[in-house]
Scaffold this motif. Structure first.
Motif: not given
Length: 333
Positions: A51-55
């Protein structure tokens, strides 16, 4: 391995990489839970990555890609844990079922008899746990082929991998009695009759002192083929380690009536280990958490099929091309 996540030779940025990765996971039909267990991370962490919430680091990308490719439905070879037998130095069967298997004993069937000189057992499906008043026997867990497949479903629900389970077993003082690793050949890479002929012709470099082969047993009935498949044994079946290669498609025809050309798995190569050899295999599995690496390192240590070159010592004969394809490149020796 990551080339299909690049376009025109230009590395994708993280957003594009994540989208391509998620698409490929769905294409393979793999759930987040199943992939996370294989990669050794939590499902929640994988969800946050997608979901792109962490690198996502380069190291994590490699780990995720390697885990994902193990589920590639077009992969010619797949790995399986195919037999597990472990003895625990305890009479507390409830502890083994609850804390090691992480199952509920109330949902298991109890029988007042056992095998291997045990006096009683609990089972659910094809998962068997034996016990006895004899402290030297302790508790014995046995998972045959179907039991391994069933237990994999439980492990997935528990968000554990085989490696996590094996570590729990070793931490509890488990003693390995048997471990089989199986390699399914979907593409027909192995030619069992040809391997048998090469062995008979002396075109096999091996540490095994004994090797034998069996052809398929003839079956009665006009609807069954007389030859139910070829089998090649490498090593003595009474030793702590031997190997077995056989035509799985013929076996499935006899068992299930599946047409030979329609079977998903053409051949199977099994490594069957007992006692100390099984223990060292588990140590390697827990060290590298890579069943493929463990299996092929064992194969390459014990056996190599070659093509005869009479002007050279046998140890220098060229590895047979079909065998080289099976073992892959840059495998551990």
């Amino acid at each position: 391995m990551s080339q299909f996540f690049r376009k025109g030779g230009i590395a994708l940025n993280d957003t594009e990489w994540i989208q391509d990765f998620a698409d490929r996971r769905l294409q393979y039909g793999v759930s987040q839970t199943k992939l996370a267990v294989m990669a050794g991370i939590s499902r929640e962490h994988l969800s946050r990555i997608e979901s792109g919430k962490v690198a996502v680091t380069e190291e994590m990308k490699v780990k995720l890609l390697e885990a994902l490719e193990k589920f590639n439905p077009e992969a010619p070879l797949t790995m399986l844990f195919d037999y597990v037998r472990i003895r625990f130095p305890t009479l507390d069967i409830g502890h083994i079922i609850k804390d090691i298997l992480q199952l509920n004993i109330q949902y298991m069937i109890h029988e007042d008899f056992g095998h291997y000189s045990y006096t009683e057992h609990y089972y659910i499906g094809d998962i068997f746990v034996y016990t006895s008043p004899d402290e030297e026997k302790g508790v014995l867990l046995e998972l045959k082929g179907k039991g391994c497949r069933q237990f994999e479903s439980y492990l997935l629900a528990q968000e554990r991998s085989w490696y996590d389970f094996m570590l729990d077993c070793m931490t509890a003082g488990g003693v390995m009695k048997r471990l089989d690793l199986a390699i399914n050949d979907r593409a027909g890479i192995l030619d069992i009759p040809k391997l048998k002929e090469k062995y008979k012709a002396g075109e096999c470099v091996s540490y095994f002192r004994m090797q034998k082969d069996y052809s398929g047993t003839e079956k009665c009935g006009s609807d069954l083929p007389k030859n139910t498949g070829e089998t090649l044994y490498l090593g003595s079946t009474s030793s702590e380690l031997y190997m077995c290669a056989y035509q799985k498609n013929y076996e499935q025809y006899v068992k299930n009536g599946t047409e030979i050309e329609d079977t998903e798995i053409k051949n199977r190569f099994e490594i069957r280990m007992k006692n100390e050899r099984a223990y060292y295999a588990v140590v390697d599995l827990l060290t590298y958490r890579d069943a493929e690496r463990t299996a092929f390192s064992i194969i390459n240590h014990y056996v190599r099929f070659v093509d005869r070159e009479d002007d050279k010592p046998k140890s220098q004969w060229k590895t047979n091309d079909d065998w080289a394809w099976f073992i892959g490149e840059n495998r551990e020796p």
